[in-house]
Design an enzyme around this catalytic site. Sequence first.
Site, PDB file in Angstrom:
ATOM      1  N   LYS A 121      13.370  -1.948  15.884  1.00  0.00           N
ATOM      2  CA  LYS A 121      13.948  -2.308  17.179  1.00  0.00           C
ATOM      3  C   LYS A 121      12.808  -2.445  18.174  1.00  0.00           C
ATOM      4  O   LYS A 121      11.814  -1.711  18.104  1.00  0.00           O
ATOM      5  CB  LYS A 121      14.884  -1.184  17.649  1.00  0.00           C
ATOM      6  CG  LYS A 121      15.865  -1.612  18.703  1.00  0.00           C
ATOM      7  CD  LYS A 121      17.103  -2.228  18.082  1.00  0.00           C
ATOM      8  CE  LYS A 121      18.077  -2.728  19.121  1.00  0.00           C
ATOM      9  NZ  LYS A 121      19.309  -3.235  18.515  1.00  0.00           N
ATOM     10  N   VAL A 181      32.744  -9.188  22.026  1.00  0.00           N
ATOM     11  CA  VAL A 181      33.301  -8.803  20.723  1.00  0.00           C
ATOM     12  C   VAL A 181      34.791  -8.486  20.845  1.00  0.00           C
ATOM     13  O   VAL A 181      35.615  -8.984  20.067  1.00  0.00           O
ATOM     14  CB  VAL A 181      32.559  -7.580  20.124  1.00  0.00           C
ATOM     15  CG1 VAL A 181      33.180  -7.187  18.791  1.00  0.00           C
ATOM     16  CG2 VAL A 181      31.080  -7.873  19.951  1.00  0.00           C
ATOM     17  N   VAL A 196      37.133  -5.610  26.421  1.00  0.00           N
ATOM     18  CA  VAL A 196      37.394  -6.945  25.870  1.00  0.00           C
ATOM     19  C   VAL A 196      36.323  -7.930  26.349  1.00  0.00           C
ATOM     20  O   VAL A 196      36.608  -8.948  26.965  1.00  0.00           O
ATOM     21  CB  VAL A 196      38.834  -7.448  26.182  1.00  0.00           C
ATOM     22  CG1 VAL A 196      39.837  -6.730  25.311  1.00  0.00           C
ATOM     23  CG2 VAL A 196      39.184  -7.275  27.658  1.00  0.00           C
TER      24      VAL A 196
HETATM   25  P1  NAD Z   1      30.090  -7.018  26.350  1.00  0.00           P
HETATM   26  O1  NAD Z   1      29.207  -6.512  27.442  1.00  0.00           O
HETATM   27  O2  NAD Z   1      30.338  -8.482  26.232  1.00  0.00           O
HETATM   28  O3  NAD Z   1      31.526  -6.308  26.444  1.00  0.00           O
HETATM   29  C1  NAD Z   1      31.715  -4.980  26.772  1.00  0.00           C
HETATM   30  C2  NAD Z   1      32.973  -4.907  27.628  1.00  0.00           C
HETATM   31  O4  NAD Z   1      33.303  -3.543  27.854  1.00  0.00           O
HETATM   32  C3  NAD Z   1      32.804  -5.573  29.002  1.00  0.00           C
HETATM   33  O5  NAD Z   1      33.867  -6.474  29.218  1.00  0.00           O
HETATM   34  C4  NAD Z   1      32.834  -4.384  29.955  1.00  0.00           C
HETATM   35  O6  NAD Z   1      33.409  -4.724  31.218  1.00  0.00           O
HETATM   36  C5  NAD Z   1      33.691  -3.402  29.201  1.00  0.00           C
HETATM   37  N1  NAD Z   1      33.526  -1.991  29.576  1.00  0.00           N
HETATM   38  C6  NAD Z   1      32.412  -1.340  29.964  1.00  0.00           C
HETATM   39  N2  NAD Z   1      32.685  -0.042  30.180  1.00  0.00           N
HETATM   40  C7  NAD Z   1      33.996   0.137  29.914  1.00  0.00           C
HETATM   41  C8  NAD Z   1      34.868   1.256  29.932  1.00  0.00           C
HETATM   42  N3  NAD Z   1      34.437   2.457  30.276  1.00  0.00           N
HETATM   43  N4  NAD Z   1      36.158   1.068  29.576  1.00  0.00           N
HETATM   44  C9  NAD Z   1      36.615  -0.147  29.218  1.00  0.00           C
HETATM   45  N5  NAD Z   1      35.833  -1.247  29.193  1.00  0.00           N
HETATM   46  C10 NAD Z   1      34.536  -1.114  29.531  1.00  0.00           C
HETATM   47  O7  NAD Z   1      29.485  -6.424  24.999  1.00  0.00           O
HETATM   48  P2  NAD Z   1      29.799  -6.874  23.516  1.00  0.00           P
HETATM   49  O8  NAD Z   1      28.719  -7.782  23.051  1.00  0.00           O
HETATM   50  O9  NAD Z   1      31.214  -7.291  23.407  1.00  0.00           O
HETATM   51  O10 NAD Z   1      29.579  -5.497  22.731  1.00  0.00           O
HETATM   52  C11 NAD Z   1      30.545  -4.459  22.793  1.00  0.00           C
HETATM   53  C12 NAD Z   1      30.001  -3.233  22.083  1.00  0.00           C
HETATM   54  O11 NAD Z   1      29.736  -3.556  20.723  1.00  0.00           O
HETATM   55  C13 NAD Z   1      28.682  -2.696  22.642  1.00  0.00           C
HETATM   56  O12 NAD Z   1      28.664  -1.305  22.500  1.00  0.00           O
HETATM   57  C14 NAD Z   1      27.636  -3.313  21.734  1.00  0.00           C
HETATM   58  O13 NAD Z   1      26.461  -2.537  21.688  1.00  0.00           O
HETATM   59  C15 NAD Z   1      28.370  -3.275  20.419  1.00  0.00           C
HETATM   60  N6  NAD Z   1      27.902  -4.283  19.460  1.00  0.00           N
HETATM   61  C16 NAD Z   1      27.940  -5.598  19.778  1.00  0.00           C
HETATM   62  C17 NAD Z   1      27.497  -6.544  18.869  1.00  0.00           C
HETATM   63  C18 NAD Z   1      27.551  -8.017  19.189  1.00  0.00           C
HETATM   64  O14 NAD Z   1      27.422  -8.826  18.261  1.00  0.00           O
HETATM   65  N7  NAD Z   1      27.747  -8.406  20.440  1.00  0.00           N
HETATM   66  C19 NAD Z   1      27.020  -6.134  17.603  1.00  0.00           C
HETATM   67  C20 NAD Z   1      27.010  -4.783  17.281  1.00  0.00           C
HETATM   68  C21 NAD Z   1      27.450  -3.854  18.226  1.00  0.00           C
END
Ligand code: NAD
Length: 359
Positions: A80, A184, A181
Amino acid sequence: MPVYSMRDFDDHEQVVFCRDPASGLKAIIAIHNTVRGPALGGCRMWDYGTEEDALVDALRLSRGMTYKAALAGLACGGGKAVIIGDPSSMKTERLLRAYGNIIDSLGGRYITAEDVGTTPADMAMVSRETQWVAGLPSELGGSGDPSPATARGVMNAMRAVAEHLWGSDELSGRTVAVQGVGKVGSSLVARLTKTGAATVITDVDQIAAERVAAEHGSEVVGLDEIYDVDCDIFSPCALGASLNERTIPRLRCAAIVGAANNQLATDEDADRLVARDILYAPDFVVNAGGIINVAVGIGSYDVRRAATAIDNIQIAVSDVLATADEYGINPHRAAVRVAEERIDRIGTLHRHRGLRRAQ
Ligand code: NAD
């Protein structure tokens, strides 16, 4: 003063501190393990409070990547990179190319990709300096935004859990509570709706929640209310540590299957879930779809090959749950055990090769 971050140093193979004064680049690249292949992992750009915070993040995340890659069956190790700074103000062509230049100097031991604070377009800039970069924009033939692939993998993990708990991998008729939402979570809700599952959602971004609800017929609940929803599966897709001693006693679900990284606040929370008879599918197995997609894209990307590899997450989760049952341990420990066994097996192979060379 004690160096707290050394607690997170877990026999990492190499940790590189980088500077480019002209662009203000300050980065740390942590290569945890290359036994199964080159260390693959995203580059996070974040305005860390201290350099020590950045180091701890790089050490922990790179170790997690080793396990994630091993469980996903990739011929990759874990690494990383973190760039210290605010991506909205500090990201420049010079900084990204300086970063690429440093990646290149590692000769392929570490392959970088996008993560929080960086984008596929940034990786295209990095690729001007090095071939050791993945996750380029789809317009350039790369794997692009990994989020839909991650959501696909979460669906596969849910199917494995459904099979384990209810004897069928069918998700129609099930209710899933989705916390967050964003990229992902919204893709996951779309897939769940298509398959006939009902969804209950929440998000700090009310507008995003309402938009997803209008599109997919989800029920929207408050941020704190999501923990009390009567559902089959609770799916954390926002931030880490949402499963902790305060929230676990409230949950009214049979299983937890979500995309968020580091969902358990502490390792003891895995046992708390067992005590509540809630099946926890370990996050680093469930959310591997994105990194599988990126790994498939090293060289040239093929969408069908990626989909097949991501669908194997169903088997990976089933294996972890079977191991947990066999050894009477929680699924989190079982996942670590399976990953370490896979690494050890290859490690032995390399040792023999080393012996042959020495003779
Ligand atoms: P994103 O930032 O697009 O979505 C996260 C969402 O969660 C946002 O809409 C945000 O407003 C909301 N949020 C934040 N705090 C919150 C809370 N306390 N309660 C409810 N909603 C809340 O991120 P993403 O890319 O969708 O990723 C989501 C999670 O999955 C993260 O933890 C990320 O590290 C993990 N992840 C993502 C990927 C990927 O391909 N994007 C891969 C592996 C892991």
